[in-house]
Design a protein around this motif. Structure first.
Motif, PDB file in Angstrom:
ATOM      1  N   ALA A  81      -7.705  -3.458  -7.411  1.00 53.14           N
ATOM      2  CA  ALA A  81      -6.345  -3.796  -7.295  1.00 53.14           C
ATOM      3  C   ALA A  81      -5.549  -3.112  -6.121  1.00 53.14           C
ATOM      4  N   VAL A  82      -4.802  -3.590  -5.280  1.00 52.51           N
ATOM      5  CA  VAL A  82      -4.289  -2.878  -4.203  1.00 52.51           C
ATOM      6  C   VAL A  82      -2.791  -3.171  -4.120  1.00 52.51           C
ATOM      7  N   GLY A  83      -1.902  -2.098  -4.155  1.00 56.62           N
ATOM      8  CA  GLY A  83      -0.368  -2.162  -4.267  1.00 56.62           C
ATOM      9  C   GLY A  83       0.251  -1.836  -2.804  1.00 56.62           C
ATOM     10  N   SER A  84       0.815  -2.660  -2.357  1.00 59.73           N
ATOM     11  CA  SER A  84       1.640  -2.447  -0.958  1.00 59.73           C
ATOM     12  C   SER A  84       3.001  -2.679  -1.042  1.00 59.73           C
ATOM     13  N   GLY A  85       3.778  -2.192  -0.098  1.00 57.44           N
ATOM     14  CA  GLY A  85       5.308  -2.815   0.206  1.00 57.44           C
ATOM     15  C   GLY A  85       5.897  -1.973   1.025  1.00 57.44           C
ATOM     16  N   GLU A  86       7.272  -2.333   1.344  1.00 59.62           N
ATOM     17  CA  GLU A  86       8.063  -1.534   2.150  1.00 59.62           C
ATOM     18  C   GLU A  86       9.421  -1.900   2.116  1.00 59.62           C
ATOM     19  N   TYR A  87      10.433  -1.018   2.145  1.00 60.74           N
ATOM     20  CA  TYR A  87      11.883  -1.485   2.280  1.00 60.74           C
ATOM     21  C   TYR A  87      12.172  -2.024   3.764  1.00 60.74           C
ATOM     22  N   ASP A  88      12.854  -3.180   3.436  1.00 62.93           N
ATOM     23  CA  ASP A  88      12.973  -3.910   4.774  1.00 62.93           C
ATOM     24  C   ASP A  88      14.074  -3.581   5.633  1.00 62.93           C
ATOM     25  N   GLY A  89      14.764  -2.364   5.135  1.00 66.16           N
ATOM     26  CA  GLY A  89      15.777  -1.768   6.250  1.00 66.16           C
ATOM     27  C   GLY A  89      17.239  -2.079   5.765  1.00 66.16           C
ATOM     28  N   GLY A  90      17.243  -3.084   4.974  1.00 67.22           N
ATOM     29  CA  GLY A  90      18.759  -3.733   4.671  1.00 67.22           C
ATOM     30  C   GLY A  90      19.028  -4.036   3.176  1.00 67.22           C
ATOM     31  N   TYR A  91      18.064  -4.621   2.608  1.00 69.66           N
ATOM     32  CA  TYR A  91      18.316  -4.940   1.295  1.00 69.66           C
ATOM     33  C   TYR A  91      17.091  -4.792   0.341  1.00 69.66           C
ATOM     34  N   PHE A  92      16.201  -5.511   0.654  1.00 68.53           N
ATOM     35  CA  PHE A  92      14.958  -6.043  -0.295  1.00 68.53           C
ATOM     36  C   PHE A  92      13.775  -4.666  -0.036  1.00 68.53           C
ATOM     37  N   PHE A  93      13.122  -4.564  -1.316  1.00 70.69           N
ATOM     38  CA  PHE A  93      11.857  -4.142  -1.332  1.00 70.69           C
ATOM     39  C   PHE A  93      10.746  -5.259  -1.308  1.00 70.69           C
ATOM     40  N   GLU A  94       9.934  -5.392  -0.493  1.00 73.82           N
ATOM     41  CA  GLU A  94       9.007  -6.483  -0.375  1.00 73.82           C
ATOM     42  C   GLU A  94       7.539  -5.820  -0.337  1.00 73.82           C
ATOM     43  N   GLY A  95       6.687  -6.658  -0.731  1.00 74.57           N
ATOM     44  CA  GLY A  95       5.269  -6.337  -0.960  1.00 74.57           C
ATOM     45  C   GLY A  95       4.422  -7.047  -1.893  1.00 74.57           C
ATOM     46  N   GLU A  96       2.933  -6.628  -1.847  1.00 69.01           N
ATOM     47  CA  GLU A  96       2.174  -7.480  -2.617  1.00 69.01           C
ATOM     48  C   GLU A  96       1.510  -6.806  -3.535  1.00 69.01           C
ATOM     49  N   LEU A  97       0.703  -7.488  -4.530  1.00 69.28           N
ATOM     50  CA  LEU A  97      -0.431  -6.985  -5.326  1.00 69.28           C
ATOM     51  C   LEU A  97      -1.674  -7.582  -4.945  1.00 69.28           C
ATOM     52  N   LEU A  98      -2.400  -7.077  -4.425  1.00 69.96           N
ATOM     53  CA  LEU A  98      -3.538  -7.624  -4.164  1.00 69.96           C
ATOM     54  C   LEU A  98      -4.814  -7.569  -4.842  1.00 69.96           C
ATOM     55  N   LEU A  99      -5.643  -8.336  -5.383  1.00 68.04           N
ATOM     56  CA  LEU A  99      -6.616  -8.248  -6.054  1.00 68.04           C
ATOM     57  C   LEU A  99      -8.038  -8.715  -5.334  1.00 68.04           C
ATOM     58  N   VAL A 100      -8.863  -7.499  -5.175  1.00 68.16           N
ATOM     59  CA  VAL A 100     -10.312  -7.980  -4.306  1.00 68.16           C
ATOM     60  C   VAL A 100     -11.337  -7.783  -5.201  1.00 68.16           C
ATOM     61  N   HIS A 101     -11.825  -9.103  -4.910  1.00 60.89           N
ATOM     62  CA  HIS A 101     -13.384  -9.200  -5.706  1.00 60.89           C
ATOM     63  C   HIS A 101     -14.444  -8.645  -4.776  1.00 60.89           C
ATOM     64  N   LEU A 102     -14.950  -7.480  -5.264  1.00 61.31           N
ATOM     65  CA  LEU A 102     -15.845  -6.705  -4.356  1.00 61.31           C
ATOM     66  C   LEU A 102     -17.305  -7.228  -4.500  1.00 61.31           C
ATOM     67  N   GLU A 103     -17.540  -8.115  -5.078  1.00 58.58           N
ATOM     68  CA  GLU A 103     -18.704  -8.872  -4.696  1.00 58.58           C
ATOM     69  C   GLU A 103     -18.910  -9.840  -3.810  1.00 58.58           C
ATOM     70  N   THR A 104     -17.743 -10.587  -3.425  1.00 57.36           N
ATOM     71  CA  THR A 104     -17.519 -11.589  -2.431  1.00 57.36           C
ATOM     72  C   THR A 104     -16.690 -11.451  -1.172  1.00 57.36           C
ATOM     73  N   GLY A 105     -15.662 -10.409  -1.751  1.00 61.76           N
ATOM     74  CA  GLY A 105     -14.597 -10.069  -0.630  1.00 61.76           C
ATOM     75  C   GLY A 105     -13.402 -10.900  -0.683  1.00 61.76           C
ATOM     76  N   THR A 106     -13.437 -11.674  -1.482  1.00 66.09           N
ATOM     77  CA  THR A 106     -12.198 -12.613  -1.772  1.00 66.09           C
ATOM     78  C   THR A 106     -10.961 -11.772  -2.181  1.00 66.09           C
ATOM     79  N   VAL A 107      -9.918 -11.975  -1.470  1.00 70.09           N
ATOM     80  CA  VAL A 107      -8.531 -11.181  -1.666  1.00 70.09           C
ATOM     81  C   VAL A 107      -7.589 -12.279  -2.083  1.00 70.09           C
ATOM     82  N   LEU A 108      -6.805 -11.929  -3.226  1.00 70.14           N
ATOM     83  CA  LEU A 108      -5.781 -12.947  -3.858  1.00 70.14           C
ATOM     84  C   LEU A 108      -4.677 -12.090  -3.852  1.00 70.14           C
ATOM     85  N   SER A 109      -3.328 -12.663  -3.550  1.00 68.04           N
ATOM     86  CA  SER A 109      -2.047 -12.201  -3.622  1.00 68.04           C
ATOM     87  C   SER A 109      -1.543 -12.512  -5.013  1.00 68.04           C
TER      88      SER A 109
END
Length: 207
Positions: A81-109
């Protein structure tokens, strides 16, 4: 969304494409090391997953649209599981929670909302549960939005079968808590240096 993974290797310098290590997380059970790195004039948007049981070799190279703050290997399944994100500088905190399947390299948001959430912390307290620490959705009339957040525990019977955009606002609802933004850069650099040093010692021992 992360770009498709790359499965080529970088020879004697497996960490070269990561840039400056910012975050490193190990899974001793699988013999893997996940490293997020930043390149010059950029933030930590490159993620490498490495086999480190013997000679360090890159398994996957991933790209994130947002700076990476946290990573956590699943305790029993080949998932990261990978968590990411940032403040857009004016209002929102944006980002993703990614799930990486380690055997295939498939990445899901996983978050269904278009802006996602800035994910600051991840932990697997149980093989069915993922604890997610997030910044608030925005800082409108919220003076503590940059030092606090919300924590939710998302439960799924089998995380291997979880689909993209499947986590709703209800899944991610949770109480307000303090939310530190720690800097893991020094620890990540030390971890990568130890792996490289160990690899060099094994190389010289075989000569």
């Amino acid at each position: 969304m992360a770009q498709p993974p790359v499965d080529r290797d970088s020879g004697d310098h497996p960490f070269s494409e990561i840039g400056d290590p910012v975050l490193a997380v190990a899974d001793k059970r699988l013999g893997l090391l996940a490293v997020a790195g930043a390149h010059e004039y950029d933030e930590a948007k490159t993620i490498g997953v490495f086999d480190v049981t013997d000679r360090a070799r890159r398994r996957w190279l991933l790209r994130s649209d947002y700076p990476v703050h946290t990573m956590a290997f699943h305790p029993t399944l080949p998932l990261l599981a990978v968590g990411s994100g940032e403040y857009d500088g004016g209002y929102f905190f944006e980002g993703e929670l990614l799930l990486v399947h380690l055997e295939t390299g498939t990445v899901l948001s996983l978050i269904e909302h278009d802006f996602g959430r800035q994910v600051l912390g991840l932990e697997w307290p149980h093989d069915r549960d993922l604890r997610v620490l997030m910044a608030p959705p925005d800082d409108w009339k919220d003076q503590k939005a940059h030092v606090e957040g919300h924590v939710a525990v998302v439960s799924r019977a089998n995380w291997i079968s979880v689909g993209a955009k499947s986590l709703t606002g209800r899944d991610l609802a949770g109480p307000r808590v303090p939310a530190a933004r720690p800097d893991g850069r020094d620890a990540a650099r030390q971890t990568v240096a130890r792996v490289m040093s160990s690899q060099e010692r094994r190389h010289h021992a075989k000569r």
